[in-house]
Design a protein around this motif. Structure first.
Motif, PDB file in Angstrom:
ATOM      1  N   GLU A 160       0.848  -1.200   0.000  1.00  0.00           N
ATOM      2  CA  GLU A 160       0.000   0.000   0.000  1.00  0.00           C
ATOM      3  C   GLU A 160       0.878   1.243   0.000  1.00  0.00           C
ATOM      4  OE1 GLU A 160      -3.110   2.461   2.892  1.00  0.00           O
ATOM      5  OE2 GLU A 160      -2.306   0.530   3.555  1.00  0.00           O
ATOM      6  N   ASP A 161       0.779   2.043  -1.057  1.00  0.00           N
ATOM      7  CA  ASP A 161       1.481   3.317  -1.110  1.00  0.00           C
ATOM      8  C   ASP A 161       0.595   4.368  -0.443  1.00  0.00           C
ATOM      9  OD1 ASP A 161       2.650   5.747  -1.691  1.00  0.00           O
ATOM     10  OD2 ASP A 161       2.871   5.394  -3.845  1.00  0.00           O
ATOM     11  N   GLY A 162       0.853   4.603   0.834  1.00  0.00           N
ATOM     12  CA  GLY A 162       0.059   5.546   1.614  1.00  0.00           C
ATOM     13  C   GLY A 162       0.735   6.893   1.786  1.00  0.00           C
ATOM     14  N   ALA A 163       1.555   7.289   0.814  1.00  0.00           N
ATOM     15  CA  ALA A 163       2.276   8.565   0.916  1.00  0.00           C
ATOM     16  C   ALA A 163       1.321   9.739   1.105  1.00  0.00           C
ATOM     17  CB  ALA A 163       3.140   8.784  -0.324  1.00  0.00           C
ATOM     18  N   GLN A 164       0.155   9.672   0.434  1.00  0.00           N
ATOM     19  CA  GLN A 164      -0.842  10.728   0.575  1.00  0.00           C
ATOM     20  C   GLN A 164      -1.996  10.320   1.490  1.00  0.00           C
ATOM     21  OE1 GLN A 164      -2.171  12.238  -3.252  1.00  0.00           O
ATOM     22  NE2 GLN A 164      -0.160  11.958  -4.164  1.00  0.00           N
ATOM     23  N   GLY A 165      -2.031   9.071   1.889  1.00  0.00           N
ATOM     24  CA  GLY A 165      -3.218   8.544   2.543  1.00  0.00           C
ATOM     25  C   GLY A 165      -3.195   8.467   4.051  1.00  0.00           C
ATOM     26  N   PHE A 166      -2.059   8.785   4.690  1.00  0.00           N
ATOM     27  CA  PHE A 166      -1.956   8.647   6.138  1.00  0.00           C
ATOM     28  C   PHE A 166      -3.094   9.396   6.827  1.00  0.00           C
ATOM     29  CE2 PHE A 166      -0.457   9.780  10.370  1.00  0.00           C
ATOM     30  CZ  PHE A 166       0.021   8.560  10.826  1.00  0.00           C
ATOM     31  N   GLY A 167      -3.826   8.689   7.680  1.00  0.00           N
ATOM     32  CA  GLY A 167      -4.966   9.281   8.385  1.00  0.00           C
ATOM     33  C   GLY A 167      -6.303   8.896   7.781  1.00  0.00           C
ATOM     34  N   GLY A 168      -6.291   8.423   6.524  1.00  0.00           N
ATOM     35  CA  GLY A 168      -7.527   7.935   5.922  1.00  0.00           C
ATOM     36  C   GLY A 168      -7.924   6.588   6.506  1.00  0.00           C
ATOM     37  N   ARG A 169      -9.137   6.144   6.200  1.00  0.00           N
ATOM     38  CA  ARG A 169      -9.562   4.843   6.730  1.00  0.00           C
ATOM     39  C   ARG A 169     -10.748   4.298   5.937  1.00  0.00           C
ATOM     40  NH1 ARG A 169     -10.741   8.597  11.105  1.00  0.00           N
ATOM     41  NH2 ARG A 169     -12.983   8.952  11.327  1.00  0.00           N
ATOM     42  N   ILE A 170     -10.956   2.993   6.071  1.00  0.00           N
ATOM     43  CA  ILE A 170     -12.099   2.308   5.480  1.00  0.00           C
ATOM     44  C   ILE A 170     -12.819   1.563   6.593  1.00  0.00           C
ATOM     45  CG2 ILE A 170     -12.902   0.660   3.750  1.00  0.00           C
ATOM     46  CD1 ILE A 170     -10.239   0.989   2.293  1.00  0.00           C
ATOM     47  N   HIS A 171     -14.051   1.955   6.871  1.00  0.00           N
ATOM     48  CA  HIS A 171     -14.844   1.333   7.940  1.00  0.00           C
ATOM     49  C   HIS A 171     -14.034   1.214   9.231  1.00  0.00           C
ATOM     50  CE1 HIS A 171     -18.048   0.506   5.122  1.00  0.00           C
ATOM     51  NE2 HIS A 171     -17.218  -0.129   4.323  1.00  0.00           N
ATOM     52  N   GLY A 172     -13.308   2.264   9.550  1.00  0.00           N
ATOM     53  CA  GLY A 172     -12.558   2.323  10.802  1.00  0.00           C
ATOM     54  C   GLY A 172     -11.147   1.782  10.727  1.00  0.00           C
ATOM     55  N   ARG A 173     -10.813   1.033   9.699  1.00  0.00           N
ATOM     56  CA  ARG A 173      -9.449   0.499   9.564  1.00  0.00           C
ATOM     57  C   ARG A 173      -8.573   1.536   8.882  1.00  0.00           C
ATOM     58  NH1 ARG A 173      -7.481  -5.244   6.769  1.00  0.00           N
ATOM     59  NH2 ARG A 173      -5.242  -4.779   6.904  1.00  0.00           N
ATOM     60  N   MET A 174      -7.410   1.807   9.498  1.00  0.00           N
ATOM     61  CA  MET A 174      -6.588   2.929   9.069  1.00  0.00           C
ATOM     62  C   MET A 174      -5.796   2.637   7.812  1.00  0.00           C
ATOM     63  SD  MET A 174      -7.377   5.119  11.359  1.00  0.00           S
ATOM     64  CE  MET A 174      -6.231   6.409  10.869  1.00  0.00           C
ATOM     65  N   ALA A 175      -5.626   3.663   6.992  1.00  0.00           N
ATOM     66  CA  ALA A 175      -4.676   3.597   5.885  1.00  0.00           C
ATOM     67  C   ALA A 175      -3.301   3.257   6.441  1.00  0.00           C
ATOM     68  CB  ALA A 175      -4.628   4.932   5.143  1.00  0.00           C
ATOM     69  N   CYS A 176      -2.492   2.601   5.644  1.00  0.00           N
ATOM     70  CA  CYS A 176      -1.157   2.110   5.998  1.00  0.00           C
ATOM     71  C   CYS A 176      -1.213   0.829   6.825  1.00  0.00           C
ATOM     72  CB  CYS A 176      -0.302   3.157   6.709  1.00  0.00           C
ATOM     73  SG  CYS A 176       0.057   4.601   5.664  1.00  0.00           S
ATOM     74  N   SER A 177      -2.424   0.246   6.972  1.00  0.00           N
ATOM     75  CA  SER A 177      -2.537  -1.052   7.650  1.00  0.00           C
ATOM     76  C   SER A 177      -2.941  -2.153   6.683  1.00  0.00           C
ATOM     77  CB  SER A 177      -3.567  -0.975   8.786  1.00  0.00           C
ATOM     78  OG  SER A 177      -4.890  -0.891   8.267  1.00  0.00           O
ATOM     79  N   PHE A 178      -3.069  -1.817   5.388  1.00  0.00           N
ATOM     80  CA  PHE A 178      -3.515  -2.794   4.401  1.00  0.00           C
ATOM     81  C   PHE A 178      -2.321  -3.438   3.698  1.00  0.00           C
ATOM     82  CE2 PHE A 178      -7.028   0.186   4.913  1.00  0.00           C
ATOM     83  CZ  PHE A 178      -8.103  -0.671   5.070  1.00  0.00           C
ATOM     84  N   GLY A 179      -2.580  -4.544   3.021  1.00  0.00           N
ATOM     85  CA  GLY A 179      -1.546  -5.215   2.255  1.00  0.00           C
ATOM     86  C   GLY A 179      -0.562  -5.972   3.132  1.00  0.00           C
ATOM     87  N   ASP A 180       0.462  -6.523   2.485  1.00  0.00           N
ATOM     88  CA  ASP A 180       1.534  -7.217   3.208  1.00  0.00           C
ATOM     89  C   ASP A 180       2.476  -6.218   3.853  1.00  0.00           C
ATOM     90  OD1 ASP A 180       1.163 -10.197   2.259  1.00  0.00           O
ATOM     91  OD2 ASP A 180       0.937  -8.944   0.468  1.00  0.00           O
ATOM     92  N   ALA A 181       2.506  -5.017   3.293  1.00  0.00           N
ATOM     93  CA  ALA A 181       3.274  -3.910   3.858  1.00  0.00           C
ATOM     94  C   ALA A 181       2.669  -2.624   3.325  1.00  0.00           C
ATOM     95  CB  ALA A 181       4.754  -4.010   3.462  1.00  0.00           C
ATOM     96  N   ALA A 182       2.969  -1.537   4.001  1.00  0.00           N
ATOM     97  CA  ALA A 182       2.506  -0.221   3.556  1.00  0.00           C
ATOM     98  C   ALA A 182       3.609   0.789   3.814  1.00  0.00           C
ATOM     99  CB  ALA A 182       1.232   0.187   4.296  1.00  0.00           C
ATOM    100  N   THR A 183       3.577   1.868   3.074  1.00  0.00           N
ATOM    101  CA  THR A 183       4.568   2.924   3.275  1.00  0.00           C
ATOM    102  C   THR A 183       3.871   4.282   3.300  1.00  0.00           C
ATOM    103  OG1 THR A 183       4.961   3.167   0.892  1.00  0.00           O
ATOM    104  CG2 THR A 183       6.376   1.626   2.094  1.00  0.00           C
ATOM    105  N   THR A 184       4.555   5.246   3.887  1.00  0.00           N
ATOM    106  CA  THR A 184       4.083   6.626   3.807  1.00  0.00           C
ATOM    107  C   THR A 184       5.266   7.562   3.674  1.00  0.00           C
ATOM    108  OG1 THR A 184       2.457   8.185   4.689  1.00  0.00           O
ATOM    109  CG2 THR A 184       4.034   7.272   6.273  1.00  0.00           C
ATOM    110  N   SER A 185       4.965   8.813   3.388  1.00  0.00           N
ATOM    111  CA  SER A 185       5.977   9.848   3.224  1.00  0.00           C
ATOM    112  C   SER A 185       5.727  10.970   4.215  1.00  0.00           C
ATOM    113  CB  SER A 185       5.914  10.401   1.795  1.00  0.00           C
ATOM    114  OG  SER A 185       6.670  11.592   1.683  1.00  0.00           O
ATOM    115  N   PHE A 186       6.813  11.539   4.732  1.00  0.00           N
ATOM    116  CA  PHE A 186       6.716  12.697   5.609  1.00  0.00           C
ATOM    117  C   PHE A 186       7.225  13.967   4.922  1.00  0.00           C
ATOM    118  CE2 PHE A 186       7.504   9.161   8.770  1.00  0.00           C
ATOM    119  CZ  PHE A 186       6.169   9.008   9.090  1.00  0.00           C
ATOM    120  N   PHE A 187       7.168  13.959   3.578  1.00  0.00           N
ATOM    121  CA  PHE A 187       7.456  15.183   2.822  1.00  0.00           C
ATOM    122  C   PHE A 187       6.613  16.311   3.419  1.00  0.00           C
ATOM    123  CE2 PHE A 187       6.664  17.999  -0.843  1.00  0.00           C
ATOM    124  CZ  PHE A 187       7.963  18.229  -1.270  1.00  0.00           C
TER     125      PHE A 187
END
Length: 376
Positions: A161-188
């Motif tokens: 999951e490329d969560g570079a723009q998605g940190f803080g989003g969610r689906i039915h309460g489950r947070m972005a960056c918790s999906f897939g076998d791994a997830a990443t985010t950016s602190f740009f």
């Protein structure tokens, strides 16, 4: 007016940020300090995963996962055609082939129907071995991760999951960056949670993957950094950036994520019958890295951007060209008809100023200029 107002954010938290930086300077613990460990713990808890491993930036976060998964030449990795270059770049960097998949016009995220078709086509052609999918949580909205997981399981593919723009989003309460076998985010700095430089993170529940990435990111270390058991890279988040992020993470959780969604609702109320506004599916929640509207055509979009500029209102076009038209990827075989939505979006999208510190007066000011332009 600021497109993403980091100045107001700093002024609000100036004392806390300055104090956090000063403490790092006083302790002279600039690499791998306690602030880094604290940040990783807090991020993992917030997202709801077992491990968070910080690194130098969001692109290297994805690169580290590709290295850990041994993505290599003749492997196929499926990515959305409408996204930032780095999502495809990290695939080619490993010698593998990015397979571009069109996106849904309404959400801007990868079209899961077309994704499965692309996987089946790749298998039938037999030139490449499907290995992974990298869905992007574009503009803050999580991708259709449950359907992506179903497809990945069906074809035995890994999901990053490329969560570079998605940190803080969610689906039915489950947070972005918790999906897939791994997830990443950016602190740009301009991301929903940004530092004052570069930074990134990897999230996973896998003990083995977390251990492997922790090694690769520090020159392939074994028991210590002078015991090198594999070829790695140097990719660390420095302590000053971690200290800043610890302050900003508190603000993000306490009010910023909620405030940016208030801005979204005010924009929608003003523009809903004027232009095509962002679509947030039922059960989804966006962190709104960008507030992106769609115009009728390129002429209208470019005209509106020019009009906003006359009033010193910044706007951005994400993205001016789809991935398959980037010069670096011109050697990859594609069918233009399979990617028509992405190409059209590049001609019609426009992102407006969007951040938690916008005032209602600013939103009304921008909206009124747009309304007047469209009606005229």
């Amino acid at each position: 007016m600021e497109f993403r107002d980091l100045k107001s954010q700093y002024q609000k938290y100036k004392y806390e940020i300055d104090s956090a930086i000063q403490e790092v300077l006083d302790n002279a613990n600039f690499i791998g300090g306690i602030d880094v460990k604290l940040l990783e713990k807090r991020l993992a808890e917030y997202v709801g995963v077992k491990y968070c491993i910080t690194c130098a930036n969001g692109t290297e976060a994805m690169t580290l996962v590709m290295m850990a998964w041994d993505i290599k030449e003749r492997d196929a990795v499926f990515i959305p055609d409408f996204t930032f270059f780095s999502t495809g770049e990290i695939v080619s960097f490993r010698g593998a082939t990015p397979v571009f998949v069109d996106v849904k016009r309404e959400t801007y995220n990868i079209d899961t129907y077309k994704l499965e078709k692309a996987i089946m086509k790749t298998i039938e052609e037999g030139k490449l071995t499907p290995r992974a999918i990298i869905p992007v949580d574009l503009f803050g909205l999580p991708a259709d991760h449950y359907e992506i997981a179903r497809i990945a399981n069906k074809y035995n593919l890994l999901v990053l999951e490329d969560g570079a723009q998605g940190f803080g989003g969610r689906i039915h309460g489950r947070m972005a960056c918790s999906f897939g076998d791994a997830a990443t985010t950016s602190f740009f700095p301009a991301k929903p949670l940004g530092c004052y430089g570069d930074g990134g993170a990897i999230f996973t529940n896998s003990d083995d993957l977390a251990k492997l990435i922790s090694s690769i990111k520090v020159h392939g270390k074994g028991s210590n950094k002078y015991d090198n058991v594999r070829i790695g890279i140097n990719s660390r988040l420095d302590t000053i950036q971690a200290a800043i992020l610890n302050v900003k993470l508190t603000a993000f959780m306490e009010h910023e994520l909620n405030d940016v969604n208030v801005v979204y609702k005010l924009y929608n109320e003003n523009l809903c019958n004027i232009v095509e506004i962002p679509v947030i599916p039922e059960g989804y929640y966006s962190s709104f890295a960008q507030y992106t509207i769609k115009l009728k055509n390129k002429e209208q979009r470019d005209g509106l951007q020019a009009k906003l500029k006359e009033y010193d209102i910044p706007s951005m076009i994400y993205y001016v060209k789809p991935m398959h038209k980037q010069g670096a990827f011109l050697g990859i075989e594609i069918n233009e008809k399979d990617l028509e939505v992405s190409s059209k979006l590049c001609e019609t999208v426009l992102s407006l100023p969007m951040h938690p510190y916008m005032t209602e007066a600013e939103i009304m000011y921008i909206s009124n200029i747009i309304i007047k332009y469209i009606k005229n």
